[in-house]
Design a protein around this motif. Structure first.
Motif, mmCIF file in Angstrom:
data_model
loop_
_atom_site.group_PDB
_atom_site.id
_atom_site.type_symbol
_atom_site.label_atom_id
_atom_site.label_comp_id
_atom_site.label_asym_id
_atom_site.label_seq_id
_atom_site.Cartn_x
_atom_site.Cartn_y
_atom_site.Cartn_z
ATOM 1 N N ALA A 1 -26.503 6.143 18.939
ATOM 2 C CA ALA A 1 -27.433 6.692 17.951
ATOM 3 C C ALA A 1 -26.693 7.536 16.921
ATOM 4 C CB ALA A 1 -28.501 7.529 18.642
ATOM 5 N N ARG B 1 -22.486 8.805 15.520
ATOM 6 C CA ARG B 1 -21.069 8.477 15.581
ATOM 7 C C ARG B 1 -20.213 9.587 16.173
ATOM 8 N NH1 ARG B 1 -18.647 3.946 13.055
ATOM 9 N NH2 ARG B 1 -20.315 2.558 12.489
ATOM 10 N N LEU C 1 -26.365 -2.057 13.837
ATOM 11 C CA LEU C 1 -26.323 -1.017 12.816
ATOM 12 C C LEU C 1 -25.799 -1.579 11.498
ATOM 13 C CD1 LEU C 1 -26.531 2.087 12.202
ATOM 14 C CD2 LEU C 1 -24.119 2.214 12.817
ATOM 15 N N TYR C 2 -24.685 -2.319 11.563
ATOM 16 C CA TYR C 2 -24.111 -2.883 10.338
ATOM 17 C C TYR C 2 -25.062 -3.886 9.701
ATOM 18 C CZ TYR C 2 -19.812 -0.589 11.778
ATOM 19 O OH TYR C 2 -18.895 0.352 12.142
ATOM 20 N N LEU D 1 -21.818 6.212 9.425
ATOM 21 C CA LEU D 1 -23.072 5.476 9.421
ATOM 22 C C LEU D 1 -23.774 5.606 10.767
ATOM 23 C CD1 LEU D 1 -24.239 3.634 7.258
ATOM 24 C CD2 LEU D 1 -23.223 1.703 8.451
ATOM 25 N N SER D 2 -25.055 5.908 10.739
ATOM 26 C CA SER D 2 -25.830 5.836 11.976
ATOM 27 C C SER D 2 -27.261 5.468 11.620
ATOM 28 C CB SER D 2 -25.774 7.163 12.734
ATOM 29 O OG SER D 2 -26.578 8.119 12.091
ATOM 30 N N SER D 3 -28.034 5.137 12.638
ATOM 31 C CA SER D 3 -29.368 4.584 12.373
ATOM 32 C C SER D 3 -30.266 5.573 11.626
ATOM 33 C CB SER D 3 -30.021 4.156 13.687
ATOM 34 O OG SER D 3 -29.935 5.210 14.613
ATOM 35 N N THR D 4 -29.922 6.878 11.692
ATOM 36 C CA THR D 4 -30.785 7.874 11.056
ATOM 37 C C THR D 4 -30.480 8.081 9.572
ATOM 38 O OG1 THR D 4 -29.255 9.522 11.898
ATOM 39 C CG2 THR D 4 -31.295 9.209 13.134
ATOM 40 N N ASN D 5 -29.305 7.616 9.105
ATOM 41 C CA ASN D 5 -28.969 7.907 7.699
ATOM 42 C C ASN D 5 -28.707 6.649 6.860
ATOM 43 O OD1 ASN D 5 -26.445 7.070 8.527
ATOM 44 N ND2 ASN D 5 -25.537 9.104 8.530
#
Lengths: 262, 175
Positions: free
Chosen positions: B88, B90, A64-65, A22-26
Motif C-alpha cells: 500500500a 513504498r 499499481l503501474y 508511487l502508491s495507490s493513494t497518490n
C-alpha cells in the motif's frame, strides 16, 4: 530505436522520484506531476524504463503501474508499453541464459504476467505476429527450453481468469490448454513444470485431469539427455527385502536383560 | 516477516555511507529517492520522536510513507506493517521496533537515517536471513558524531561500509 531519445538527466531524476514514490493513494497527484514534467514525445523512453526497470523486477507492483498508466490515459503510451514488452520478451526468449539462470527466468515470468495484464485481462488478443504461444511451446519442447517457456506461458494465461473472452470454450485458449495438458501428461516431465500447468488450470477453475490433451508432441523426436526439462530416468529400483548389512549382529533377545551375552 | 532465526547475514547486501551534516539529511534522502531504484524501502531513526518528525517532513516533500514505532498501539502497528507488506505504501519510517531482522522480499533499500549506536542494532536493521539471498542496498547517513560508531560497527561485524559512489550499479540490489 526511438526510446534512446530520453529527457535530460534532471527530468529523468524527477521521473525516477515519482515512480519510487508511487502508491495507490497518490496516483492522481503523481500522474499530474508526470504530465507536467514529461512531454509526450518521451513516452517511448518512459515505456522502456517502466518495462525494463520496473515491471520486469517488481511483480508486486504490476497492478499499481497498470493503474498509473490508466490514469495517464495516453494511447501513445499504451502502444509504446506493448511494443516494449514484446521487444524485451523476444530478447529474453531468444537468450541462452534462460536455460541456466533463475533470475533471467524470473524476469521472463514477470514480463509474462505483465503481458497478460496488458492484453488478455483487457480482452485484447495476443496477435500471432507478436507472439505465438503454441508455437513457442513446441519449439521449447524441441530445444530443451520448456523450463523457461512453460512457466512463462502459464503466467501470461493466468490473466484469462479475469477475461470475459479468453476462457473456454474460446478455441484459442482451448488449443493452448490442450497442448499444456499433453505436456503435463508426459511421465518424465519435470515435476515443477507439471505443477505450473496444474496451478494454471486450477486458477482458471479447471481440472487438468478432465482436459482433452492434444496430440502434437507424439511424433516429435526429442533428445532428453542434456536438458533440465525432464526427470532423469533411474533404472527401476530392485526390490529386495531389507537385510542388516554384514557385520552387524542381531541382538539376541533370548538373553535376559543386564546379563552379558556369551 | 519477522525473522525469528538467530542467523542474520549481511551477505548479498551492499553497504554504503554518506557523510552529511544533520541538517542535510532530508535533502540527502530526497536525492536518494531520485537516484536509486526502489521497490520498497525502510528508513530507520533512533527515536520515536524523530520517526514522527521525519515522516511528517517527507510527506511534505511529496512522497507517501507510513511510520511505525514502539509507542504505537499493537493493533495500529500490525495494520501499518501489514499494509506495508501488501504494497500500500513504498516507504516505512521505523524505530528499532523489531528485535529481529525484518525480511520482506520486496524491500531492496534500507536507509539508516540515524546511524545506530551498536552492532547488534545495525545487524538487525540491515541483515537478512541468509538463506534466501535477496539482494539489497543499505545506505547509512553518517554525521561527524557517528564516525567512531561507524568504525567500531564495521570492525565488530567484520564488514566494510564504503563511501557512496556517484552511481550505484543496479545489479547490486535489483534482482
Amino acid at each position: 530505436p526511438a526510446y534512446t531519445d530520453g529527457p535530460d538527466d534532471a527530468v529523468a531524476d524527477k521521473v525516477y522520484f515519482i515512480i519510487n514514490n508511487l502508491s495507490s493513494t497518490n496516483l492522481d497527484q503523481k500522474a499530474r506531476e508526470l504530465k507536467g514534467l514529461l512531454s509526450e514525445r518521451f513516452y517511448s523512453w518512459l515505456a522502456n524504463y517502466v518495462v525494463q526497470r520496473r515491471v520486469s523486477m517488481e511483480a508486486n507492483f504490476h497492478n499499481l503501474y497498470l493503474q498509473f498508466i490508466d490514469t495517464l490515459n495516453s494511447a501513445g503510451l499504451n502502444a509504446a508499453l506493448l511494443v516494449n514488452t514484446y521487444e524485451n520478451l523476444r530478447v529474453l526468449l531468444r537468450s541462452e541464459k534462460i536455460r541456466s539462470s533463475t533470475s533471467e527466468r524470473t524476469l521472463l515470468k514477470n514480463l509474462g504476467s505483465w503481458l497478460g495484464l496488458l492484453t488478455i485481462a483487457k480482452n485484447k488478443p495476443l496477435l500471432s505476429k507478436d507472439i505465438n504461444l503454441k508455437q513457442l511451446i513446441l519449439e521449447a519442447y524441441d530445444h530443451g527450453r520448456l523450463i523457461a517457456v512453460v512457466p512463462f506461458v502459464c503466467k501470461v494465461l493466468d490473466a484469462c481468469k479475469v477475461s470475459k473472452i479468453f476462457r473456454p470454450p474460446n478455441p484459442w485458449i482451448v488449443a493452448i490448454l490442450a497442448l499444456l495438458t499433453e505436456l503435463h501428461n508426459l511421465t518424465d516431465l519435470k515435476m515443477n513444470l507439471k505443477f505450473e500447468v496444474v496451478a494454471l488450470t486450477k486458477s482458471l477453475g479447471l481440472d487438468v485431469a478432465e482436459l482433452k490433451p492434444s496430440a502434437l508432441l507424439i511424433d516429435r523426436q526429442v533428445d532428453k539427455s542434456d536438458s533440465s526439462d525432464w526427470t532423469t530416468r533411474d533404472p527401476a529400483p530392485i526390490l529386495e527385502p531389507l537385510r542388516p548389512p554384514p557385520g552387524i549382529l542381531k541382538p539376541d533377545l533370548s538373553t535376559p536383560l543386564g546379563t552379558q551375552p556369551a | 516477516e519477522i525473522n525469528l532465526m538467530d542467523e542474520l547475514t549481511l551477505k548479498g547486501i551492499t553497504q554504503f555511507y554518506a557523510f552529511v551534516e544533520e541538517k542535510q539529511k532530508v535533502h540527502c534522502l530526497n536525492t536518494l529517492f531520485s537516484k536509486l531504484q526502489i521497490n520498497q524501502s525502510i528508513i530507520f531513526c533512533n527515536s520515536v520522536t524523530r520517526v514522527e518528525l521525519l515522516a511528517k517532513k517527507i510527506t511534505e516533500l511529496g512522497y507517501s510513507c507510513f511510520y511505525i514505532h514502539a509507542k504505537m498501539r499493537q493493533e495500529d502497528r500490525s495494520r501499518v506493517f501489514h499494509d506495508f507488506r501488501t504494497g500500500a505504501c513504498r516507504h516505512l519510517v521505523s524505530s528499532d521496533l523489531f528485535t529481529r531482522g525484518i525480511d520482506i522480499q520486496s524491500v531492496n533499500v534500507v536507509i539508516n537515517f540515524d546511524f545506530p549506536k551498536n552492532a547488534e542494532t545495525y545487524l538487525h536493521r540491515i541483515g537478512r536471513s541468509g538463506r534466501f539471498g535477496h539482494l539489497g542496498l543499505a545506505i547509512n547517513l553518517i554525521t561527524y558524531d557517528d564516525r567512531f560508531n561507524l568504525y567500531r560497527i564495521e570492525r565488530e561485524l567484520g564488514t566494510e561500509i564504503k563511501p557512496i559512489p556517484p552511481v550505484i550499479d543496479k545489479s547490486l540490489y535489483c534482482a
